[in-house]
Scaffold this motif. Structure first.
Motif, PDB file in Angstrom:
ATOM      1  N   SER A   1     -36.248 -44.955  -5.846  1.00  0.00           N
ATOM      2  CA  SER A   1     -36.152 -43.711  -6.588  1.00  0.00           C
ATOM      3  C   SER A   1     -36.581 -42.555  -5.692  1.00  0.00           C
TER       4      SER A   1
ATOM      5  N   ALA B   1     -38.081 -40.022  -6.405  1.00  0.00           N
ATOM      6  CA  ALA B   1     -39.436 -39.613  -6.759  1.00  0.00           C
ATOM      7  C   ALA B   1     -40.495 -40.470  -6.068  1.00  0.00           C
TER       8      ALA B   1
ATOM      9  N   LEU C   1     -30.850 -29.300 -10.739  1.00  0.00           N
ATOM     10  CA  LEU C   1     -30.556 -30.708 -10.989  1.00  0.00           C
ATOM     11  C   LEU C   1     -30.940 -31.562  -9.788  1.00  0.00           C
TER      12      LEU C   1
ATOM     13  N   ALA D   1     -34.836 -31.642  -9.497  1.00  0.00           N
ATOM     14  CA  ALA D   1     -35.538 -32.329 -10.583  1.00  0.00           C
ATOM     15  C   ALA D   1     -35.118 -33.785 -10.735  1.00  0.00           C
ATOM     16  N   ALA D   2     -33.838 -34.076 -10.506  1.00  0.00           N
ATOM     17  CA  ALA D   2     -33.335 -35.421 -10.779  1.00  0.00           C
ATOM     18  C   ALA D   2     -33.431 -36.345  -9.575  1.00  0.00           C
TER      19      ALA D   2
ATOM     20  N   ASP E   1     -35.358 -42.299 -16.328  1.00  0.00           N
ATOM     21  CA  ASP E   1     -35.559 -41.308 -17.380  1.00  0.00           C
ATOM     22  C   ASP E   1     -34.304 -40.505 -17.679  1.00  0.00           C
TER      23      ASP E   1
ATOM     24  N   ALA F   1     -32.627 -38.285 -15.984  1.00  0.00           N
ATOM     25  CA  ALA F   1     -32.878 -36.866 -15.731  1.00  0.00           C
ATOM     26  C   ALA F   1     -31.579 -36.083 -15.622  1.00  0.00           C
ATOM     27  N   VAL F   2     -30.585 -36.625 -14.932  1.00  0.00           N
ATOM     28  CA  VAL F   2     -29.313 -35.909 -14.782  1.00  0.00           C
ATOM     29  C   VAL F   2     -28.711 -35.620 -16.149  1.00  0.00           C
TER      30      VAL F   2
ATOM     31  N   GLN G   1     -30.107 -35.474 -19.100  1.00  0.00           N
ATOM     32  CA  GLN G   1     -30.869 -34.543 -19.932  1.00  0.00           C
ATOM     33  C   GLN G   1     -30.791 -33.109 -19.409  1.00  0.00           C
ATOM     34  N   LEU G   2     -30.723 -32.939 -18.110  1.00  0.00           N
ATOM     35  CA  LEU G   2     -30.572 -31.597 -17.565  1.00  0.00           C
ATOM     36  C   LEU G   2     -29.195 -31.020 -17.915  1.00  0.00           C
TER      37      LEU G   2
END
Length: 565
Positions: A266, A268, A319, A322-323, A415, A417-418, A420-421
């Protein structure tokens, strides 16, 4: 891995990621289950795949890791690319062009054999290209082989390929299409190849042989001791295991514990890999793009204005940060960075050329344009009263009394993220988005426009598109002759785009840039997909694993040279 070792690594990871030790022990146990956790034999490398491999048959596969294993490990191609992306001999030990460059003759390595002992011949090559061109198979490489007019086999070691038009260079498809065995597949109707046993029990002629699989858990490949020295000889590794590990934390734990030698991590968690003395972080360029695919055969996305408005609504820079923690380039079009004819600047270059104020101004202009396009297409919204604050807020857009509500399909991971954004960006423009998560096979069966029934089953999908150096994936997505194929997610086909794709595929090196930019402009005008970002690889590699090279040719380009200390 012993219990004390697991606890030591679990404690180490708990400090970094703040996970409870009980959860981490469960993750490690899950990893051992996924990998099978037998005692590690000498010369064995275990790598992770986020999903089960799609297929062992290279003519029907779009899954990126599956394709790399096929091209670099299990099968062979006629030629391969060097580090400068120039063709060099492989299964074909040499080739000779006709003077008008409308035909090329390959001479095959005579010592190549299939893993069942049968010789690999020119007839296998002709069979492979014929199958790839067959509409009944629906191969994602069908458009790439459409440049071939005829293939002749004067003898078992000679292949003569005649093209429809003169070719300025050797087409990249010869370096990207693995050869399949005629003697095992010629009696199988091509419409049944996807369900045939060959997909899960492949017989290749490459440096690794398929050894077995546990569905949904692992695939195993072993060294082909008979691989010819003229093609590089047997690989250094004795065994390559692909373990299906779909959780990001589990992948990282496997790298830290030594259960895994290589895994995509990931973004992150990339900084954790970079700080670990036992691991290396590799971030190679990859040909993989994240997109929003629109079902252009149904409302509201049968209107190009709505498609363009959705694309303009997405804050790609946010995006990417954050993603994927910055490990991607925000997409300005279909052509990814890193290719010889790409003029896409990296994200860091873009940031240095435009300040924060300019970026904010550009975002506001894009949002205003998106609102204008939606208004023009009849989807309008008025002020409604907020129940909680009694303030005037913008509501959902409607047309003829119907709200603009769409479903976003995704395979999903982590999560999301893509997804949800995207949902948040579109909500700001008055578009309600509900996210629906599907299993991969169900997702592909839903979004592919293989028949009329599929065209009413979805609105929009977020998905990754595996690319190739010759940009053949663009033809697989949009060329009319590829209608109903493996990458026909949008149902969009257009004569002007067909012509531009044909010109780009046949362009000389000096003409390729302009030709592909013409394709890019037409895609921007019609917007069948919204390109979100072009990814970079984020790979964690054990320092025990040596001689790993990753570049645009793929993460497994040097797999035959890998060694494990």
């Amino acid at each position: 891995m012993g219990t004390s070792t697991r606890k030591r690594w679990a404690r180490r990871f708990r400090v970094r990621a703040r996970l409870p030790i009980g959860l981490m022990m469960g993750l490690l146990a899950g990893l051992c289950s996924a990998c099978g956790a037998p005692p590690r034999a000498p010369g064995t490398v275990v790598m992770a795949s986020g999903t089960d491999l799609e297929s062992g048959n290279p003519l029907i596969t779009i899954h990126p890791l599956s394709r790399q294993l096929q091209r670099h490990a299990v099968f062979v191609t006629l030629v391969r690319l060097d580090s400068l992306l120039q063709p060099e001999p492989y299964a074909a030990r040499g080739w000779q062009w006709d003077s008008d460059r409308r035909a090329v003759t390959f001479t095959l390595a005579p010592e190549l054999r299939w893993h069942d002992g049968e010789p690999m011949t020119a007839h296998d090559v002709a069979f492979t290209f014929d199958a790839a061109a067959d509409s009944a198979l629906g191969s994602p490489r069908r458009a790439d082989v459409s440049i071939v007019q005829r293939i002749a086999t004067p003898d078992s070691q000679t292949v003569r390929v005649q093209f429809l038009t003169p070719q300025p260079t050797l087409p990249l498809i010869f370096a990207e299409l693995p050869i399949v065995p005629r003697h095992l597949l010629d009696s199988v109707p091509r419409a049944r190849w996807r369900s045939h046993a060959f997909s899960t029990n492949p017989v290749g002629s490459g440096p690794f042989r398929f050894a077995g699989r546990v569905p949904g858990r692992r695939w195993e490949f072993v060294r082909n001791e008979a691989f010819p020295a003229a093609l590089g000889g047997p690989p250094h590794l004795a065994r390559l295991v692909v373990a299906v590990v779909d959780e990001a934390a589990t992948k990282f734990a496997g790298l830290v514990s030594g259960e895994l030698d290589l895994a995509g991590v990931s973004p992150a968690m990339a900084h954790l890999v970079a700080r670990d003395s036992l691991l290396r972080l590799l971030t190679p360029p990859v040909l993989f793009s994240q997109v929003l695919a629109f079902n252009t055969t149904r409302s509201p996305f049968d209107d190009v204005r709505v498609r363009r408005a959705v694309s303009l609504s997405i804050d790609r820079a946010r995006l990417v940060q954050a993603a994927v923690a910055g490990y991607a380039t925000p997409a300005t079009g279909a052509i990814p960075p890193g290719l010889p004819f790409s003029d896409v600047v990296s994200e860091s270059d873009a940031d240095s050329n435009a300040g924060a104020d300019a970026a904010r101004s550009a975002r506001l202009a894009a949002q205003m344009q998106a609102d204008s396009l939606l208004d023009a297409s009849g989807w309008r919204r008025g002020d409604v009263t907020g129940a909680a604050t009694n303030a005037s807020v913008k509501g959902t857009r409607t047309r003829d009394g119907m709200p603009l509500r769409i479903t976003l399909l995704t395979v999903g991971s982590g999560d999301m993220a893509v997804e949800q954004l995207v949902q948040a960006d579109l909500a700001a423009r008055g578009i309600e988005v509900s996210i629906r998560v599907m299993e991969l096979a169900t997702f592909l069966g839903t979004v592919r426009h293989a028949d009329k029934a599929h065209q009413g089953e979805y609105d929009m999908a977020v998905t990754g598109i595996p690319g190739d150096i010759g940009l053949g994936h663009l033809s697989a997505m949009f060329a009319t002759r590829q209608r109903g194929g493996a990458l026909d997610y949008t149902g969009f086909h257009d004569g002007r785009l067909d012509q531009a794709l044909d010109i780009a595929r046949g362009a000389s090196l000096t003409e390729q840039g302009a030709a592909w930019r013409s394709v890019d402009r037409l895609l921007a005008e019609s917007m069948p997909v919204a390109w979100l970002y072009h990814a970079r690889g984020v790979q964690g590699v054990s320092r025990r694993l040596q001689h790993v090279v990753m570049d645009l040719r793929g993460e497994l380009t040097s797999v035959t040279q890998w060694t494990r200390e």
